[in-house]
Design a protein around this motif. Sequence first.
Motif, PDB file in Angstrom:
ATOM      1  N   MET A  57      -4.722   5.696   7.672  1.00  0.00           N
ATOM      2  CA  MET A  57      -3.711   4.833   8.278  1.00  0.00           C
ATOM      3  C   MET A  57      -3.273   5.386   9.624  1.00  0.00           C
ATOM      4  O   MET A  57      -3.104   4.631  10.585  1.00  0.00           O
ATOM      5  CB  MET A  57      -2.516   4.662   7.336  1.00  0.00           C
TER       6      MET A  57
ATOM      7  N   ARG B 211      -3.533   7.883   3.628  1.00  0.00           N
ATOM      8  CA  ARG B 211      -2.496   8.121   4.647  1.00  0.00           C
ATOM      9  C   ARG B 211      -3.132   8.516   5.976  1.00  0.00           C
ATOM     10  O   ARG B 211      -2.743   8.030   7.030  1.00  0.00           O
ATOM     11  CB  ARG B 211      -1.567   9.248   4.195  1.00  0.00           C
TER      12      ARG B 211
ATOM     13  N   ASP C 198       2.669   9.838  -5.244  1.00  0.00           N
ATOM     14  CA  ASP C 198       3.393  11.062  -4.885  1.00  0.00           C
ATOM     15  C   ASP C 198       4.456  11.395  -5.918  1.00  0.00           C
ATOM     16  O   ASP C 198       4.539  12.520  -6.404  1.00  0.00           O
ATOM     17  CB  ASP C 198       4.098  10.878  -3.529  1.00  0.00           C
TER      18      ASP C 198
ATOM     19  N   GLN D 219      -3.772   3.231  12.942  1.00  0.00           N
ATOM     20  CA  GLN D 219      -2.545   2.844  13.631  1.00  0.00           C
ATOM     21  C   GLN D 219      -2.619   3.082  15.134  1.00  0.00           C
ATOM     22  O   GLN D 219      -2.392   2.187  15.930  1.00  0.00           O
ATOM     23  CB  GLN D 219      -1.409   3.698  13.084  1.00  0.00           C
TER      24      GLN D 219
ATOM     25  N   ALA E  43      -4.921   9.662  -2.132  1.00  0.00           N
ATOM     26  CA  ALA E  43      -3.721   9.099  -1.513  1.00  0.00           C
ATOM     27  C   ALA E  43      -3.528   9.701  -0.128  1.00  0.00           C
ATOM     28  O   ALA E  43      -3.218   9.004   0.842  1.00  0.00           O
ATOM     29  CB  ALA E  43      -2.505   9.386  -2.382  1.00  0.00           C
ATOM     30  N   GLN E  44      -3.774  11.014  -0.039  1.00  0.00           N
ATOM     31  CA  GLN E  44      -3.634  11.690   1.244  1.00  0.00           C
ATOM     32  C   GLN E  44      -4.665  11.160   2.253  1.00  0.00           C
ATOM     33  O   GLN E  44      -4.363  10.993   3.425  1.00  0.00           O
ATOM     34  CB  GLN E  44      -3.820  13.198   1.060  1.00  0.00           C
TER      35      GLN E  44
ATOM     36  N   LEU F 259       1.215   4.434  -2.639  1.00  0.00           N
ATOM     37  CA  LEU F 259       1.051   5.848  -2.292  1.00  0.00           C
ATOM     38  C   LEU F 259       2.287   6.653  -2.691  1.00  0.00           C
ATOM     39  O   LEU F 259       2.182   7.746  -3.235  1.00  0.00           O
ATOM     40  CB  LEU F 259       0.793   5.995  -0.785  1.00  0.00           C
ATOM     41  N   ASP F 260       3.467   6.072  -2.411  1.00  0.00           N
ATOM     42  CA  ASP F 260       4.696   6.763  -2.799  1.00  0.00           C
ATOM     43  C   ASP F 260       4.772   6.935  -4.307  1.00  0.00           C
ATOM     44  O   ASP F 260       5.241   7.957  -4.809  1.00  0.00           O
ATOM     45  CB  ASP F 260       5.923   5.981  -2.304  1.00  0.00           C
TER      46      ASP F 260
ATOM     47  N   MET G 275       0.828  -1.199   0.000  1.00  0.00           N
ATOM     48  CA  MET G 275       0.000   0.000   0.000  1.00  0.00           C
ATOM     49  C   MET G 275       0.867   1.256   0.000  1.00  0.00           C
ATOM     50  O   MET G 275       0.714   2.147  -0.825  1.00  0.00           O
ATOM     51  CB  MET G 275      -0.869  -0.013   1.271  1.00  0.00           C
ATOM     52  N   ASN G 276       1.851   1.250   0.941  1.00  0.00           N
ATOM     53  CA  ASN G 276       2.718   2.413   1.030  1.00  0.00           C
ATOM     54  C   ASN G 276       3.460   2.658  -0.272  1.00  0.00           C
ATOM     55  O   ASN G 276       3.671   3.801  -0.664  1.00  0.00           O
ATOM     56  CB  ASN G 276       3.730   2.214   2.159  1.00  0.00           C
ATOM     57  N   ARG G 277       3.822   1.534  -0.914  1.00  0.00           N
ATOM     58  CA  ARG G 277       4.584   1.675  -2.137  1.00  0.00           C
ATOM     59  C   ARG G 277       3.719   2.361  -3.214  1.00  0.00           C
ATOM     60  O   ARG G 277       4.192   3.195  -3.971  1.00  0.00           O
ATOM     61  CB  ARG G 277       5.050   0.296  -2.615  1.00  0.00           C
TER      62      ARG G 277
END
Lengths: 437, 166
Positions: B158, B155, B9, B162, B151-152, B5-6, B1-3
């Motif tokens: 998350m 984040r 970006d 978390q 995407a924001q 989003l990056d 997921m993070n990948r």
Amino acid sequence: MNTGILSLLIVGAMVTLMVLGLPLAFSIGAVAVCLTLYMFEPSVLTMLVSRIFEMSLDTALVSVPLFVMMASILKKSGIAEQLFNAVHIWSGRLRGGLAVGTILANLIMAAMVGIVGAEIVTFGLFALPVMLERKYDYKLALGSITAGGGLATLIPPSIVFIIYGMITGTSIGDLFIAGIVPGVILCFSFIGYILWHCWRNPEAAPIAAVEDLRLSIRQKLAMQKSLIAPILLAGSVLGSLYAGIATPTEAAAVGVGGAVICAILNRKLSWAMCWSSSVETVRVSAMMAWLIFGAQTLIGAYTLAGGTDFVKNLMISMDLGPWGTIILINLIWVFLGCIIDWIGICMLTVPIFFPIVKSYGFDPVWFGVVFCMNMHIAYLSPPFAMSAFYTKSISPPEVTMTDIYSATLPYLYMTVVVTIIMVAFPSLSLWLPLQMR
Amino acid sequence: MNRMLDAIDNFNSTIGKAVGVFSFFTAGAILYEIFMRFVFARPTVWASESTAFACSMMYMLAGALVMREDGHMRIDMVHSKLTPRTRAIVDCLTYPFFVLYMVALLWAGTVYTFDSIAVGQTTSSAWDPPIYPSKMIMLLGMLLLLIQGTAQLIRNLMIVCQRKAK
């Protein structure tokens, strides 16, 4: 629904979204979409898009990225530092000389740069450390940088005038010339305040150390050479505009060319510098453009819903007379200036106020100057004071927003006084454009 | 997921920075036009319109870059005083309004663009270029902005989840 209640709901919704932290551009746009869906059919949304698209292709808007680019190249060309040095070496024996020098250097820089942020960040970066090193009072240092940078709104080329001229169809060239006298008056009232403040509180501004005073007149004059390029550049940009041979966009392109030449002369031109200037141009102009787009959609939907006529009739029915209306408009602007930025104010209120003011027979150019003065107040008035944000970004971390606000307060008062003078005496702003015709 | 989003970006940053080329083009084209007009008395037919198109594309495509760098002007009086988690929650609450604006623009913009393509609309000037490419770029810009905003949102979600998990 009653248009009055609808208008209040619009303002309420907009302010709520903004306070919750949604960027202004999207808060305004979301309210416009809600308004359109509530009042009309979804197909009317096409009108919002066409307003955005047509605005994005406006040829006058092209001058905005060009002036931003000119400012960002100049910022990196080392010219601001030379300017500051050339001006302040004369001020060694004068109490508060550095602060006065900052204001004067800002005035000259303002004739090349139309963006407040660029001025404050550029001068703040080296004028602030110099002043603090000489044990200047924090307040004096921060105030002069924050207020001086604001001169970019009045002294041509100014982005505020470009946007105002674009919306109202007023000649941008005339607006530019009309801003000179008020800008210079404002500049000298700031200087007057600094001198008075330093005379009352000598400890706020210690005079220069002896070694700084030892420069001979000849050495000082030699340093004035660095003034030549900026003056030529400002002259060529404004001159081509006033002579009527160039549109604001063309004058801005000449400015970009001149800025590149200045950078070459100072041996500061490089690919990395060009690249970072272009990215900065994109950043600033896209931010402004999306704000303009949002405001375009809202004012379009609001006009269609009968809101513009409602406000117009409301103001006429209040029967304040021409001057009462002007005073009311000023108060509204000052209030709005505390909470939103100038692009929003310009796009949302000027289309409504302009026809009213024009029907009373006031001069559109003068009204533009009054608007610009009010935006000068808006830049300095907390809690949403753009100038203070820029100053914060270049200050040492221990400086708080409250420090900056209290430092700029005297300049804010001066600006209010000068605004009142400009409102009361239209000939002060209109004299110079008349001479040029 | 993070990948992912990056990747969003980075993609939007690259696009946003690449359109910086248009700022050079604009300055260059107008200087060229001035030169041609004053030296050869032969003004170009394309300079004024093409620079307007270039700038339009620049604003549209860079919207997402500005959003990624949190450059869109906002009032952060309240916002900056919140804890990161509360801030994330507030941002999630305002996100639907952002989406409403973008989706409305995209939907209406698609109709607007297709109408333009259907009739082969041009600017009806001396140069007379077609208008639709620039309208398509506008749609693309709005889409990129919507993706960046989403995407924001992910984040922020998350961040919200978390802390809860701990």
